[in-house]
Write a protein that holds these residues in place. Structure first.
Motif, PDB file in Angstrom:
ATOM      1  N   VAL A 137       5.032  58.810  14.511  1.00 38.41           N
ATOM      2  CA  VAL A 137       4.833  59.838  13.441  1.00 38.41           C
ATOM      3  C   VAL A 137       4.816  61.184  13.692  1.00 38.41           C
ATOM      4  N   ARG A 138       5.656  61.874  12.941  1.00 35.62           N
ATOM      5  CA  ARG A 138       5.299  63.442  13.028  1.00 35.62           C
ATOM      6  C   ARG A 138       4.539  63.771  11.727  1.00 35.62           C
ATOM      7  N   PHE A 139       3.588  64.600  11.844  1.00 38.89           N
ATOM      8  CA  PHE A 139       2.657  64.821  10.616  1.00 38.89           C
ATOM      9  C   PHE A 139       2.419  66.423  10.576  1.00 38.89           C
ATOM     10  N   CYS A 140       3.024  66.962   9.509  1.00 36.82           N
ATOM     11  CA  CYS A 140       3.081  68.599   9.564  1.00 36.82           C
ATOM     12  C   CYS A 140       2.277  68.935   8.450  1.00 36.82           C
ATOM     13  N   PHE A 141       1.164  69.800   8.833  1.00 41.01           N
ATOM     14  CA  PHE A 141       0.018  70.035   8.070  1.00 41.01           C
ATOM     15  C   PHE A 141       0.269  71.139   6.940  1.00 41.01           C
ATOM     16  N   GLY A 142       0.003  71.211   5.764  1.00 44.32           N
ATOM     17  CA  GLY A 142       0.156  72.252   4.653  1.00 44.32           C
ATOM     18  C   GLY A 142      -1.253  72.882   4.643  1.00 44.32           C
ATOM     19  N   LEU A 143      -1.548  73.348   3.242  1.00 39.57           N
ATOM     20  CA  LEU A 143      -2.264  74.091   3.076  1.00 39.57           C
ATOM     21  C   LEU A 143      -3.507  73.352   2.229  1.00 39.57           C
ATOM     22  N   GLU A 144      -3.362  71.956   1.828  1.00 38.28           N
ATOM     23  CA  GLU A 144      -4.300  71.295   1.180  1.00 38.28           C
ATOM     24  C   GLU A 144      -5.596  71.223   2.017  1.00 38.28           C
ATOM     25  N   ASP A 145      -6.645  71.236   1.226  1.00 40.82           N
ATOM     26  CA  ASP A 145      -7.953  71.121   1.948  1.00 40.82           C
ATOM     27  C   ASP A 145      -7.894  69.900   2.753  1.00 40.82           C
ATOM     28  N   TYR A 146      -8.520  70.187   4.093  1.00 42.37           N
ATOM     29  CA  TYR A 146      -8.572  69.286   5.068  1.00 42.37           C
ATOM     30  C   TYR A 146      -9.332  67.624   4.598  1.00 42.37           C
TER      31      TYR A 146
END
Length: 506
Positions: A483-492
């Protein structure tokens, strides 16, 4: 001297309208205030010319185009002819039907040396000291045109013979794009930057411009699939061969350099998708001893987390579609490096096309102003998630350079200031179980790409490698449970809760 004369002349009157301005300008010519200064004694760049005007005159004349000011300042041809000629500037012929602009005496990096931090550079570089398009607007205007005109043939000849700056045709340059390129140069610490229509366009043009027919390159096993296809399927048609090594296999690199006339070493660092890291300083030293160039794809790192040129690389490319633009709304790519090398790439680009539109340039400019803030948030979210995923019983392994378990963790700490917003991990299960995890996530989109405000997730075996049989995917260690998870700017906190509930559902 020319600068001070212009400043005195322009600062001594106010321009209430275009007609007032030119009437005053004609009066100055008639009294020989400016007529004794031929145009070629002034800066050839509209950006430099604008800086030579006083602040007051720029405010009063904000609706006057630089081309208008330049044309009128050069009207008195007799006086110009009487002045002693200056030696022609040294320039490089692009070989693509357009002579490049005259290189400023002061580099863009030097002009913005007062900006010490990357955050300040992303906001103000190439814009704070004025632009080619004269306006009081804070944001850089979009110049939507495909061609530029010359008021008379003598102006065209002056431009062709390097005595006068101008734009000519949209494929060769645009005022909006020039600002973007200078901003990126300041951020990367480069002499020059060239933007193109996409990251792949940038990489492919770079290969063709810098590797001769029959040449040899060295690259790494872990890389973007489309780059791998171009190296394996397209470059051989030009007689260009490649040695492919593990990112950390320095011995194989040294053998390749000894056994082949290597033109270029190209790698991503961190790599896609396993986030492997290459020792930029070391490989640059080895390659330079053998006369080979080093080009780093820094898309996953961004210039916020890693300065490849400062570490010794000759060139750095970025898919600006990702973090640089940062909003999932524009395709763009860029390459930064020395003026000499970028000029070679630019010459081929003028022939092949792949031009970035002014509208796209504006979107990237807008995105860059929050780059440092976005990357900081994405670094933080990915680092926190990597730690909890590595400890979770339903996760087999995690690939993230910020973790001590990563094979190049110590290297990453030396050459990076942050570890990026992308991490890969393997679910303890088969393809169906991994699909169940991905489908249970509520926040991230199932999509390609990364670096935007919205988190995205995918299974590389399906998203990028589905056209290869499982046995072929296994050669690249692209297993069904990856799985490749690419983080955005949502609250962690929301992202962590979402990831945990999807794992618990398995």
């Amino acid at each position: 001297m020319a600068s001070s004369i212009c400043n005195k002349a322009f600062a001594s009157f106010e321009c209430r309208s275009d007609s007032d301005f030119f009437e005053n300008l004609r009066h100055r010519h008639s009294t020989n205030t400016i007529a004794t200064v031929p145009f070629h004694h002034l800066s050839s760049s509209p950006r430099n010319f604008q800086r030579q005007l006083s602040t007051k005159s720029r405010r009063n004349c904000s609706n006057i185009g630089v081309a208008q000011i330049v044309a009128n300042s050069n009207n008195n041809s007799a006086a110009a002819a009487a002045a002693p000629p200056s030696p022609p500037p040294t320039t490089t012929d692009t070989g693509a039907g357009l002579n490049q602009t005259i290189k400023p005496k002061e580099s863009v990096i030097d002009r913005y040396s007062f900006l010490k931090c990357d955050g300040s550079k992303t906001i103000h570089a190439a814009e704070r000291l004025g632009r080619g398009t004269v306006t009081d607007a804070i944001t850089t205007p979009i110049v939507n045109t495909t061609a530029y005109f010359f008021k008379k043939t003598s102006d065209l000849i002056d431009y062709k013979e390097k005595r006068q700056f101008s734009f000519e045709y949209g494929r060769y340059g645009n005022p909006t794009t020039v600002v973007l390129e200078e901003k990126m140069s300041v951020l990367e610490g480069a002499e020059s930057t060239l933007f193109m229509a996409s990251g792949m366009c940038t990489s492919t043009v770079m290969f063709m411009a810098l590797v001769p027919a029959g040449g040899h390159i060295v690259t790494t096993t872990d890389c973007y699939s489309r780059t791998r296809i171009f190296i394996g399927n397209v470059l051989p048609k030009m007689g260009i061969t490649a040695t492919i090594i593990d990112p950390a296999d320095v011995d194989s690199l040294e053998r390749a350099l000894e056994q082949n006339n290597v033109s270029l070493f190209f790698t991503e660092t961190p790599t896609n998708p396993f986030q492997r890291c290459v020792d930029i300083k070391l490989v640059s030293e080895l390659c330079h001893k053998k006369g080979a160039l080093v080009c780093i794809d820094g898309t996953f790192a961004t210039p916020i987390n890693q300065k490849a040129l400062a570490l010794g690389a000759d060139l750095v490319v970025n898919s600006a579609t990702k973090y640089i633009a940062g909003h999932h709304d524009v395709l763009a790519g860029c390459i930064s490096g020395s003026e000499k090398l970028i000029s070679q790439v630019r010459s081929l680009h003028f022939i092949l096309g792949g031009t970035l539109s002014p509208n796209s340039a504006y979107l990237v400019l807008r995105g860059m102003k929050t780059l440092h803030l976005r990357v900081r948030q994405q670094n933080s979210s990915a680092m926190k998630a990597a730690k909890i995923l590595e400890a979770h019983p339903k996760v087999k392994s995690v690939y993230y350079p910020g973790l001590p378990s990563h094979p190049e963790h110590e290297l990453a700490k030396r050459q990076m200031t942050g570890f990026g917003g992308v991490l890969c991990f393997e679910i303890d299960g088969d393809i169906m179980k991994t699909m169940e995890f991905v489908d249970s996530l509520k926040i991230p989109y199932i999509a390609p790409s990364f670096g935007g405000c919205e988190s995205v997730v995918n299974q590389p075996a399906i998203m990028s490698y589905w056209d290869l049989p499982r046995s072929e995917r296994a050669k690249y260690k692209i297993y069904d449970n990856l799985v490749r998870f690419c983080f955005g700017l949502e609250d962690y906190e929301d992202l962590e809760e979402d990831i945990m509930q999807a794992l618990e559902a398995l």
